[in-house]
Design an enzyme around this catalytic site. Structure first.
Site, PDB file in Angstrom:
ATOM      1  N   ASP A   1       0.774  -1.209   0.055  1.00  0.00           N
ATOM      2  CA  ASP A   1       0.015  -0.071   0.034  1.00  0.00           C
ATOM      3  C   ASP A   1       0.988   1.469  -0.115  1.00  0.00           C
ATOM      4  OD1 ASP A   1      -2.940   0.713   2.016  1.00  0.00           O
ATOM      5  OD2 ASP A   1      -1.984   1.971   0.603  1.00  0.00           O
TER       6      ASP A   1
ATOM      7  N   ASP B   1      -3.367   2.460  -5.952  1.00  0.00           N
ATOM      8  CA  ASP B   1      -2.262   2.304  -4.944  1.00  0.00           C
ATOM      9  C   ASP B   1      -2.062   1.251  -4.286  1.00  0.00           C
ATOM     10  OD1 ASP B   1      -4.341   3.056  -3.465  1.00  0.00           O
ATOM     11  OD2 ASP B   1      -3.051   4.170  -1.933  1.00  0.00           O
ATOM     12  N   GLU B   2      -2.663   0.059  -4.274  1.00  0.00           N
ATOM     13  CA  GLU B   2      -2.462  -1.222  -3.573  1.00  0.00           C
ATOM     14  C   GLU B   2      -2.771  -2.368  -4.307  1.00  0.00           C
ATOM     15  OE1 GLU B   2      -5.707  -1.690  -0.744  1.00  0.00           O
ATOM     16  OE2 GLU B   2      -5.862   0.458  -0.327  1.00  0.00           O
TER      17      GLU B   2
END
Length: 399
Positions: free
Chosen positions: A9, A111-112
């Site tokens: 993350d 974003d993960e």
DNA sequence: TCTGGGGTCCTAGGACCC
DNA sequence: TCTGGGGTCCTAGGACCC
């Protein structure tokens, strides 16, 4: 076999990426070292916090709160607009790095990512060491940091990456949940949002441990499938897999918050048409047909209402979708002052050569040609080349 | 100088059928 | 002329995520 999951993350992703990009472009100021946020344009009523620096967080600034509230907490906060293209680029670069470790990478959001390394480690390799290696590699290569969650259960890996930030790796193996997870308040639990917290509290569930040890059937009675899901998560038994094969979308939608409230349907129809253009274009780019069209309105009291309808014939043409959307808008609109208009297509099905005959009717092929011509313009000159009424409108508003 | 945008999944109720 | 029950499809709304 014991499963090996990582969840990675990016810390304050949009803010970090903007900061790094600015430094790269010669800016001297690192946004991460001051109270700063990524935020929308207040004059267009998009004034909310999208991402924040750790310093901004220390002032109590929260994601999704209005910018004026953020300023009240920290008058000197620096507000910067985001750049989605930059974010997409960093996201793609990260994905490429992860793929060098395993093909089983799930892009959970921009974003993960989840990584499944089960069976991908050599006998002398250790999951935690790989996690540290990835974390350090990203920091060195790009200059931003990530959190890494390590577990033998997919959801536990996600929960672990959410522990202390930034630039940290945490393990949360099933064997560790009593010690590391169960003492936390239930509000910290993944998938437990602000509506569920008071309901759980009323059942006497205050901690994640309370949830894990609560009577399963009583939870199901109170919360249905959702109750069973969070109970499994809290017990470290999600048993979920990393979905590394990209799925086709189930629906595609765009919505638009108007720069001022609109109380007149013909003005709404103009916006509706712009949104349909966008949605239909994205639908065609996915090579899919829609079977359902949905129109959503939000009035000036923030009440949201929507109507949808199933189409008789699946379609990907702007004209068909607009026709349905207009009908829906007309049955939906009750004279309120409207803040937001949204259009979605749902029940998407993949195109197959088979049904071509139905769509080869003269009328359809004409519509197809129009759409294709418009799409080519978009590919060539960017999406903004066609249908700019929304922008013109907000420019007028700015004066 | 009031509160974004893009998704997924679930539920409840009504229509309709057998 | 007081009316079951199971199943599917459709719609509206809501909860949650990033």
């Amino acid at each position: 076999m014991e499963r090996k999951f990582l969840h990675i993350d990016v810390n304050n992703a949009f803010l970090s990426w903007t900061a790094v990009e600015r430094l790269k472009n010669g800016d001297k100021l690192d946004l991460r070292t001051i109270p700063s946020v990524i935020g929308g344009d207040e004059s267009k009523r998009r004034g909310i916090v999208v991402a924040k620096s750790n310093i901004a967080k220390k002032f109590g600034i929260k994601t999704a709160e209005p910018l004026y509230m953020a300023r009240r907490k920290c008058p000197s906060v620096v507000v910067v607009h985001g750049d989605y293209d930059v974010y997409k680029r960093y996201s793609d670069e990260l994905y490429k790095i992860f793929l060098t470790y395993t093909e089983k990478v799930e892009r959970f959001s921009i974003d993960e990512c989840f990584l499944d390394l089960t069976g991908y480690l050599k006998p002398n390799e250790d999951l935690v060491k790989i996690g540290i290696e990835i974390k350090e590699k990203i920091k060195k290569k790009f200059g931003f940091t990530v959190n890494v969650g390590v577990s033998d259960d997919k959801i536990l890996a996600k929960i672990a990456s959410d522990f202390e930030k930034p630039d940290k790796l945490h393990t949360l193996f099933k064997s560790e949940i009593e010690e590391k997870l169960w003492n936390l308040p239930v509000s910290e639990m993944f998938m437990v949002g602000k509506k569920s917290i008071p309901k759980l509290n009323r059942l006497g569930i205050k901690t994640i441990g309370d949830l894990a040890n609560f009577d399963k059937s009583l939870l199901i009675k109170n919360f249905g499938k959702y109750g069973y899901m969070i109970w499994k998560y809290a017990n470290g038994n999600s048993n979920e897999e990393v979905n590394y094969i990209k799925e086709k979308p189930k629906g595609i939608g765009n919505s638009y918050t108007l720069p001022y409230d609109v109380g007149n349907i013909s003005e709404l129809e103009v916006i509706l048409a712009q949104l349909v253009e966008k949605v239909a274009y994205r639908l065609r780019k996915e090579d899919m047909y829609a079977t359902v069209v949905n129109v959503q309105l939000k009035n000036n009291n923030f009440k949201v209402f929507s109507h949808q309808k199933k189409l008789d014939v699946r379609t990907d043409t702007t004209k068909d979708i607009l026709k349905a959307a207009k009908e829906l808008l007309n049955e939906l609109y009750n004279g309120d002052f409207i803040r937001l208009v949204g259009v979605r297509v749902d029940g998407l099905v993949e195109k197959k050569e088979m049904q071509l005959s139905i769509f080869d009717m003269p009328e359809n092929s004409k519509n197809k040609k129009i759409d294709e011509a418009m799409d080519r313009l978009r590919e060539k000159f960017g999406e903004d080349i066609v249908g700019r009424a929304i922008d013109i409108k907000s420019n007028i508003d700015d004066k």
